[in-house]
Design an enzyme around this catalytic site. Structure first.
Site, short mmCIF file in Angstrom:
data_model
loop_
_atom_site.label_atom_id
_atom_site.label_comp_id
_atom_site.label_asym_id
_atom_site.label_seq_id
_atom_site.Cartn_x
_atom_site.Cartn_y
_atom_site.Cartn_z
N GLN A 125 36.74 -88.69 -24.29
CA GLN A 125 35.80 -89.89 -24.51
C GLN A 125 36.45 -90.13 -26.04
OE1 GLN A 125 34.26 -89.66 -27.48
NE2 GLN A 125 34.28 -87.15 -27.81
N SER A 128 33.85 -92.45 -31.46
CA SER A 128 33.84 -92.45 -32.60
C SER A 128 35.13 -93.00 -33.38
CB SER A 128 33.37 -90.89 -33.26
OG SER A 128 32.30 -90.49 -32.98
N SER A 160 36.99 -85.54 -27.84
CA SER A 160 37.10 -84.02 -27.20
C SER A 160 38.00 -83.74 -26.07
CB SER A 160 35.54 -84.00 -26.90
OG SER A 160 34.61 -83.85 -27.89
N GLU A 244 24.78 -87.73 -21.65
CA GLU A 244 25.31 -86.80 -22.60
C GLU A 244 24.41 -86.25 -23.12
OE1 GLU A 244 28.91 -86.44 -25.61
OE2 GLU A 244 27.76 -88.33 -25.59
N ASN A 389 21.68 -84.51 -34.24
CA ASN A 389 20.24 -84.34 -34.07
C ASN A 389 19.40 -85.09 -35.13
OD1 ASN A 389 21.11 -82.42 -32.18
ND2 ASN A 389 20.16 -80.61 -33.04
N GLU A 390 19.89 -85.78 -36.30
CA GLU A 390 19.10 -86.66 -36.99
C GLU A 390 18.56 -87.73 -36.36
OE1 GLU A 390 21.55 -84.56 -38.10
OE2 GLU A 390 20.04 -83.26 -39.06
#
Lengths: 408, 369
Positions: A125, A128, A160, A244, A389-390
């Site tokens: 992917q 970012s 990744s 995802e 997670n934020e």
């Protein structure tokens, strides 16, 4: 309410179990984050594909079995219970393929999916960028219109699998004049060995090149490798992001198998040391040892409970999907839960191993933690990728609890 | 996970309780005035809730643990006072001992179960698993007590001991009374009844937690500081999100436990070919034994119904308690007051956490071989 399987589901599960028992490598493959391990995992994908086990939910014409989501969950349970290798093709199968099914053309599906199923094309992917992480819509890499296609330029990072993969997919800014950051983005696929692409592998915490930086300099991409309409990339990517975070990336089988191994490890350790709470106190090891054993026991139990909760939650979600529902913001609940469960589970295993717990998976000592160490390193990334997670908690609070939006 | 009829039933009970004025009934109950609370119980009985654990032979429709779970989540959400878990457990206990058949226990089942089913009787139970107290014995029409291998209809109760949750009134059954049953069957039936009590408590906990999160979400949306609703701050959002995540992942465990209980005393919901027993819990990385084919989904709790209930009890209890701490913190000083109704749920979450099996006891059960 019904937790029982139908006859065909049971037959499917039995067939998967038999196949895995016959084909799962007896000795674990080397880590897929190394060149040698990547090649071994690619070969394993071929073995899976030969009997149509690499992408069971896909239609048969692309190499799948047309399996239901419930059957996929059953396959995954069996897969991880059998101790079968990690999936090097996961980015493609769980992120790109659902996007192609939803937004791609028939030509793209026919061209891209079969070699993905066979492990011939491994996908990375490319979301970012150095200045665009959680705020992905601020991305700067560009796609410039040219004759018969597009020219990509810019920098992607934390990609990744890109150190060893063949191709990548991601978002590029095709219309810098569009009114808002998430408008004017286009979803494209490109070859990692195309002229103008430079791949710089990045070592993760244990040094293995699990991801990479990509430098793109006027990389040509033909029109056939644009997914959906140019300018619609954000909407298309968000449907992939749901995949995802939600069901597809982390099937419960992985956690139920790990929790079962953790409980076995705990029983073995408790047996060896005679150190369950009562025995610890009786044997004169002192109350401290007993209390510590009880504390570890509670953490083992929590891992078992968490894995079971995630499993039941996933089957409930699959039932809703099968009935025509969707997951939506629920996938954010999922992502926070499994990523924290994964870390807690591995931390507990390493703590059970006492002084051996700090040894890496490369250590050859018979008491070394082996897969627990590699699993721990892998788990540490969970709360960060696929939307931190934020960000997930923001989504839960705003979309499920109705709290007002605010500055991030 | 739930089917449409079960979901609809839960909504019906929830709507009915929403109009039942439970906060007023809870506060009266805490003063020992039971009329308003008994009226709420009457409404529950009218909706069919009290007959869910009672077998058809005794004018009930049960046992239907999934439906009971659904209804008790609604009861927890509205903080219904009274020995809901204990009545369900006593029902299961009396029904089990009537089947294993002494004359006296059979008569007790005939005397009490139809009256429980239609809401005329409110009963309570003290048994080893739940500690020495009978909840709300002062409000109960019958106090049952298990002592070892004996089941007694107690002659009364001792003084009421105040709880952290004033709406939970604890008292020891007085010794003696009428001996209803004796022998190993009593211990086995009492263990199964305790599982039902723990399951019912888990359902009440989940409902309590949901109410706390909903009320807090509403509060932080309207409470303004620094010129903005405090719910727009991430520190507030994330804490509330975590509370919700805990509850949403406890919910499937609750209904998984209900399915495990459906198979009856000492039952294993996965007996028809469980993956749980099929997968060996052997050394890491090894394949599982090839168990019987077919069966229920997934790994299954290894210890059957008892372990499944224990898992649900830990998860709901911890999640509801986390929701209570979160609600208290995000309401600030207001949440710390007795007079604001939030206190009804905050206090209940703490009490339910250790009722019918503390978190640690339940965790041990999850891992019991």
């Amino acid at each position: 309410m019904d937790l029982d399987l139908t006859e065909p589901q049971s037959a499917f599960r039995a067939e998967a179990r038999r196949w895995l028992a016959a084909h799962t490598p007896a000795v674990p493959l080397p880590s897929l984050e190394t060149a040698e391990g990547f090649a071994a995992h690619r070969a394993w994908e071929r073995t899976l594909a030969a009997d149509r086990w690499s992408a069971v939910t896909w239609p048969e014409e692309y190499g799948g079995r047309g399996a239901s989501v419930i059957e996929w969950l059953l396959f995954e349970e069996e897969y991880y219970a059998a101790g079968a290798p990690g999936r090097v093709s996961q980015n493609g199968i769980s992120l790109l393929a659902p996007t192609l099914f939803e937004h791609g053309s028939a030509e793209q599906r026919a061209r891209i999916l079969p070699p993905m199923a066979r492990g011939e094309t491994i996908w990375a992917q490319a979301w970012s960028e150095p200045e665009s992480g959680s705020d992905l819509a601020s991305l700067r890499s560009t796609a410039r219109r040219t004759d018969g296609g597009w020219r990509l330029s810019g920098q992607k990072t934390w990609s990744s699998r890109a150190a060893f993969a063949d191709r990548a997919f991601g978002l590029f800014r095709s219309d810098p004049e569009a009114g808002a950051p998430h408008r004017g983005l286009t979803y494209l696929m490109f070859a990692l060995d195309a002229p103008g692409v430079t791949v710089r592998p990045i070592g993760r915490l244990d040094g293995k090149p699990a991801f990479a930086e990509l430098f793109l300099d006027e990389v040509f991409v033909p029109d056939e490798d644009v997914i959906g309409e140019p300018g619609q990339g954000w909407r298309i990517a968000m449907s992939t992001a749901g995949n995802e975070r939600g069901l597809t990336l982390r099937s419960p089988g992985r956690f139920t198998a790990a929790a079962r191994r953790l409980a076995a490890l705990w029983r073995e350790r408790a047996g060896e040391a005679g150190s369950d709470a009562g025995a610890g106190a009786r044997s004169g090891a002192g109350a401290g040892a007993g209390v510590e054993a009880a504390a570890l026991r509670d953490r083992v139990a929590d891992a078992v409970i968490g894995a079971r909760a995630y499993e039941l939650f996933a089957y409930a979600g699959a039932s809703r999907l099968a009935a025509g529902g969707s997951l939506g913001a629920e996938s954010s609940l999922n992502k926070v839960f499994w990523s924290e469960l994964d870390i807690a589970l591995h931390e507990t295993a390493l703590d059970l191993l006492g002084p051996h717990g700090e040894l890496s998976d490369a250590a050859e000592d018979p008491d070394a933690p082996g897969p627990w160490s590699d699993g721990y390193t892998f788990a540490l990334a969970g709360p960060i990728y696929a939307g931190t997670n934020e960000i997930q908690r923001d989504i839960v609070a705003e979309r499920l609890l109705g709290l007002p939006k605010g500055r991030r | 996970m739930l089917d449409q009829a079960q979901t609809d039933f839960g909504r019906t009970v929830d709507r009915m309780l929403g109009g039942a004025g439970t906060p007023h009934a809870v506060r009266a109950w805490a003063r020992g005035e039971h009329a308003a609370g008994r009226a709420v119980w009457g409404r529950l009985a009218d909706a069919g809730v009290m007959s869910l654990a009672v077998p058809e032979a005794y004018e009930g429709v049960g046992p239907l643990p999934v439906e009971l779970g659904v209804a008790y989540v609604a009861a927890g959400r509205h903080a219904v006072p009274g020995p809901l878990a204990e009545t369900a457990a006593a029902t299961v206990l009396l029904a089990a001992l009537a089947e294993s058949g002494t004359a006296r226990s059979g008569q007790a089942a005939k005397d009490w179960l139809p009256r429980i089913a239609d809401g005329r009787a409110l009963v309570t139970l003290a048994a080893a698993d739940g500690g020495p107290y009978a909840l709300d014995a002062d409000a109960a029409d019958a106090v049952f007590a298990v002592a070892g291998e004996e089941l007694w209809l107690a002659p009364g109760h001792g003084p009421v001991q105040p709880s952290f949750d004033p709406a939970r009134r604890l008292a020891r059954p007085l010794p003696g009374g009428e001996l209803l049953a004796r022998g190993p069957a009593v211990a086995a039936a009492a263990a199964h009844a305790a599982d039902w009590a723990a399951f019912a408590t888990a359902a009440l906990s989940l409902g309590t937690g949901l109410a706390l999160v909903e009320r807090t979400a509403a509060y932080v949306t309207q409470r303004t500081q620094f010129g903005r609703p405090i719910g727009s701050f991430q520190a507030v959002k994330h804490r509330l999100a975590d509370a919700l995540i805990g509850l949403e992942f406890a919910r499937p465990l609750l209904y998984g436990a209900a399915v495990a209980l459906t198979s009856g005393p000492g039952g294993d919901a996965h007996a028809s070919g469980p993956a749980g027993t099929a997968h060996a819990s052997g050394p890491a990385g090894t394949a599982h034994a090839s168990g019987p084919g077919g069966g229920a989904l997934a790994s299954g709790p290894e210890g059957g119904a008892r372990a499944a209930v224990a898992a649900a009890k830990v998860a709901t209890g911890e999640a509801a308690y986390t929701a209570a701490r979160t609600a208290l913190q995000l309401h600030g000083a207001l949440g710390y007051t007795d007079e604001y109704d939030l206190s009804l749920w905050i206090r209940k979450a703490r009490a339910l956490r250790s009722a019918w099996g503390s978190p640690s006891v339940c965790r041990a059960r999850v891992l019991a071989p």
